[in-house]
Design a protein around this motif. Structure first.
Motif, PDB file in Angstrom:
ATOM      1  N   TYR A 179      41.530  44.570 113.944  1.00 47.41           N
ATOM      2  CA  TYR A 179      40.262  43.867 113.946  1.00 47.41           C
ATOM      3  C   TYR A 179      39.692  43.794 112.536  1.00 47.41           C
ATOM      4  CZ  TYR A 179      40.758  45.200 118.811  1.00 47.41           C
ATOM      5  OH  TYR A 179      41.246  45.392 120.071  1.00 47.41           O
ATOM      6  N   GLY A 180      39.032  42.687 112.265  1.00 45.20           N
ATOM      7  CA  GLY A 180      38.338  42.496 111.002  1.00 45.20           C
ATOM      8  C   GLY A 180      37.050  41.741 111.264  1.00 45.20           C
ATOM      9  N   VAL A 181      36.376  41.355 110.197  1.00 46.59           N
ATOM     10  CA  VAL A 181      35.102  40.648 110.326  1.00 46.59           C
ATOM     11  C   VAL A 181      35.065  39.428 109.415  1.00 46.59           C
ATOM     12  CG1 VAL A 181      33.736  42.647 111.051  1.00 46.59           C
ATOM     13  CG2 VAL A 181      34.033  42.183 108.622  1.00 46.59           C
ATOM     14  N   LYS A 182      34.206  38.491 109.776  1.00 45.57           N
ATOM     15  CA  LYS A 182      34.013  37.285 108.971  1.00 45.57           C
ATOM     16  C   LYS A 182      32.538  36.912 109.030  1.00 45.57           C
ATOM     17  CE  LYS A 182      35.200  32.378 108.960  1.00 45.57           C
ATOM     18  NZ  LYS A 182      35.986  31.361 109.672  1.00 45.57           N
ATOM     19  N   ILE A 183      31.989  36.570 107.868  1.00 49.72           N
ATOM     20  CA  ILE A 183      30.615  36.068 107.774  1.00 49.72           C
ATOM     21  C   ILE A 183      30.691  34.739 107.039  1.00 49.72           C
ATOM     22  CG2 ILE A 183      28.279  36.482 106.935  1.00 49.72           C
ATOM     23  CD1 ILE A 183      29.026  39.485 106.814  1.00 49.72           C
ATOM     24  N   ALA A 184      30.149  33.690 107.654  1.00 49.68           N
ATOM     25  CA  ALA A 184      30.204  32.358 107.052  1.00 49.68           C
ATOM     26  C   ALA A 184      28.810  31.735 107.057  1.00 49.68           C
ATOM     27  CB  ALA A 184      31.167  31.471 107.825  1.00 49.68           C
ATOM     28  N   GLU A 185      28.372  31.316 105.882  1.00 54.20           N
ATOM     29  CA  GLU A 185      27.118  30.563 105.810  1.00 54.20           C
ATOM     30  C   GLU A 185      27.406  29.139 106.255  1.00 54.20           C
ATOM     31  OE1 GLU A 185      23.589  29.213 102.715  1.00 54.20           O
ATOM     32  OE2 GLU A 185      25.228  30.465 101.974  1.00 54.20           O
ATOM     33  N   GLN A 186      26.591  28.606 107.123  1.00 53.70           N
ATOM     34  CA  GLN A 186      26.780  27.229 107.573  1.00 53.70           C
ATOM     35  C   GLN A 186      26.565  26.300 106.381  1.00 53.70           C
ATOM     36  OE1 GLN A 186      24.208  26.666 110.971  1.00 53.70           O
ATOM     37  NE2 GLN A 186      25.393  28.086 112.231  1.00 53.70           N
ATOM     38  N   GLY A 187      27.616  25.569 106.013  1.00 55.99           N
ATOM     39  CA  GLY A 187      27.560  24.675 104.864  1.00 55.99           C
ATOM     40  C   GLY A 187      27.659  25.390 103.533  1.00 55.99           C
ATOM     41  N   GLY A 188      28.112  26.643 103.537  1.00 53.61           N
ATOM     42  CA  GLY A 188      28.177  27.412 102.296  1.00 53.61           C
ATOM     43  C   GLY A 188      29.381  28.324 102.264  1.00 53.61           C
ATOM     44  N   PRO A 189      29.295  29.391 101.463  1.00 51.64           N
ATOM     45  CA  PRO A 189      30.442  30.290 101.295  1.00 51.64           C
ATOM     46  C   PRO A 189      30.688  31.153 102.531  1.00 51.64           C
ATOM     47  CG  PRO A 189      28.547  31.153 100.136  1.00 51.64           C
ATOM     48  CD  PRO A 189      28.149  29.796 100.657  1.00 51.64           C
ATOM     49  N   GLU A 190      31.886  31.702 102.586  1.00 46.02           N
ATOM     50  CA  GLU A 190      32.234  32.645 103.641  1.00 46.02           C
ATOM     51  C   GLU A 190      33.032  33.779 103.039  1.00 46.02           C
ATOM     52  OE1 GLU A 190      36.267  31.336 105.851  1.00 46.02           O
ATOM     53  OE2 GLU A 190      34.545  30.064 106.304  1.00 46.02           O
ATOM     54  N   ALA A 191      33.027  34.907 103.752  1.00 48.29           N
ATOM     55  CA  ALA A 191      33.814  36.065 103.337  1.00 48.29           C
ATOM     56  C   ALA A 191      34.418  36.681 104.590  1.00 48.29           C
ATOM     57  CB  ALA A 191      32.939  37.083 102.615  1.00 48.29           C
ATOM     58  N   SER A 192      35.651  37.154 104.461  1.00 49.26           N
ATOM     59  CA  SER A 192      36.287  37.795 105.596  1.00 49.26           C
ATOM     60  C   SER A 192      37.068  39.013 105.124  1.00 49.26           C
ATOM     61  CB  SER A 192      37.214  36.822 106.330  1.00 49.26           C
ATOM     62  OG  SER A 192      38.246  36.384 105.491  1.00 49.26           O
ATOM     63  N   ALA A 193      37.254  39.915 106.072  1.00 49.88           N
ATOM     64  CA  ALA A 193      38.029  41.128 105.820  1.00 49.88           C
ATOM     65  C   ALA A 193      38.886  41.376 107.055  1.00 49.88           C
ATOM     66  CB  ALA A 193      37.099  42.298 105.547  1.00 49.88           C
ATOM     67  N   PRO A 194      40.136  40.902 107.047  1.00 44.71           N
ATOM     68  CA  PRO A 194      41.018  41.132 108.192  1.00 44.71           C
ATOM     69  C   PRO A 194      41.572  42.555 108.178  1.00 44.71           C
ATOM     70  CG  PRO A 194      42.160  39.882 106.510  1.00 44.71           C
ATOM     71  CD  PRO A 194      40.752  40.078 106.025  1.00 44.71           C
ATOM     72  N   ASN A 195      42.053  42.997 109.331  1.00 48.99           N
ATOM     73  CA  ASN A 195      42.756  44.280 109.454  1.00 48.99           C
ATOM     74  C   ASN A 195      41.964  45.475 108.922  1.00 48.99           C
ATOM     75  OD1 ASN A 195      44.970  42.811 110.482  1.00 48.99           O
ATOM     76  ND2 ASN A 195      45.700  42.430 108.412  1.00 48.99           N
ATOM     77  N   VAL A 196      40.696  45.532 109.271  1.00 47.27           N
ATOM     78  CA  VAL A 196      39.857  46.661 108.844  1.00 47.27           C
ATOM     79  C   VAL A 196      40.162  47.907 109.658  1.00 47.27           C
ATOM     80  CG1 VAL A 196      37.471  47.493 108.694  1.00 47.27           C
ATOM     81  CG2 VAL A 196      38.012  45.155 108.005  1.00 47.27           C
ATOM     82  N   THR A 197      40.406  47.725 110.974  1.00 49.79           N
ATOM     83  CA  THR A 197      40.636  48.867 111.863  1.00 49.79           C
ATOM     84  C   THR A 197      41.456  48.435 113.077  1.00 49.79           C
ATOM     85  OG1 THR A 197      39.542  50.622 113.147  1.00 49.79           O
ATOM     86  CG2 THR A 197      38.448  48.481 113.086  1.00 49.79           C
ATOM     87  N   CYS A 198      42.077  49.394 113.725  1.00 47.89           N
ATOM     88  CA  CYS A 198      42.777  49.148 114.993  1.00 47.89           C
ATOM     89  C   CYS A 198      41.925  49.612 116.171  1.00 47.89           C
ATOM     90  CB  CYS A 198      44.125  49.869 115.012  1.00 47.89           C
ATOM     91  SG  CYS A 198      45.318  49.149 113.882  1.00 47.89           S
ATOM     92  N   SER A 199      40.723  50.060 115.908  1.00 49.61           N
ATOM     93  CA  SER A 199      39.834  50.592 116.934  1.00 49.61           C
ATOM     94  C   SER A 199      38.768  49.570 117.321  1.00 49.61           C
ATOM     95  CB  SER A 199      39.158  51.869 116.420  1.00 49.61           C
ATOM     96  OG  SER A 199      38.093  52.243 117.265  1.00 49.61           O
ATOM     97  N   ALA A 200      38.741  49.212 118.618  1.00 51.66           N
ATOM     98  CA  ALA A 200      37.717  48.284 119.104  1.00 51.66           C
ATOM     99  C   ALA A 200      36.323  48.887 118.960  1.00 51.66           C
ATOM    100  CB  ALA A 200      37.997  47.909 120.553  1.00 51.66           C
ATOM    101  N   ALA A 201      36.194  50.185 119.184  1.00 59.61           N
ATOM    102  CA  ALA A 201      34.889  50.847 119.052  1.00 59.61           C
ATOM    103  C   ALA A 201      34.384  50.798 117.614  1.00 59.61           C
ATOM    104  CB  ALA A 201      34.989  52.296 119.533  1.00 59.61           C
TER     105      ALA A 201
END
Length: 89
Positions: free
Chosen positions: A40-62
């Motif tokens: 699991y990882g996370v992604k934050i995207a500004e609508q009409g702007g930049p985005e940042a993501s971080a894949p494979n942060v953890t294998c834990s859903a919690a």
């Protein structure tokens, strides 16, 4: 890779200008030795702007639930995601 949309936040910058940010959890598979596990990882995207993501942060859903809650509660933007992740990890 799949993307699970969580929520959109409206946040104002220092000048009072409103921005909309979409928060998502990234779901993928990661090889761990001779087997693969869901990661699991996370992604934050500004609508009409930049985005940042971080894949494979953890294998834990919690843990990814904990992280995504932290990002949403604190209104983390694409610009500050990596700083928050480095502190969280």
């Amino acid at each position: 890779m799949r993307e699970l949309f969580l929520q959109t936040l409206e946040l104002a910058d220092e000048a009072g200008v409103s921005h909309s940010y979409d928060y998502s959890i990234l779901i993928d598979e990661m090889d761990v030795g001779s087997y693969a596990c869901e990661s699991y990882g996370v992604k934050i995207a500004e609508q009409g702007g930049p985005e940042a993501s971080a894949p494979n942060v953890t294998c834990s859903a919690a843990r990814i639930d904990e992280l995504s809650g932290l990002l949403l509660r604190n209104g983390v933007t694409p610009t500050t995601l990596q700083d928050v992740l480095s502190d969280w990890l």
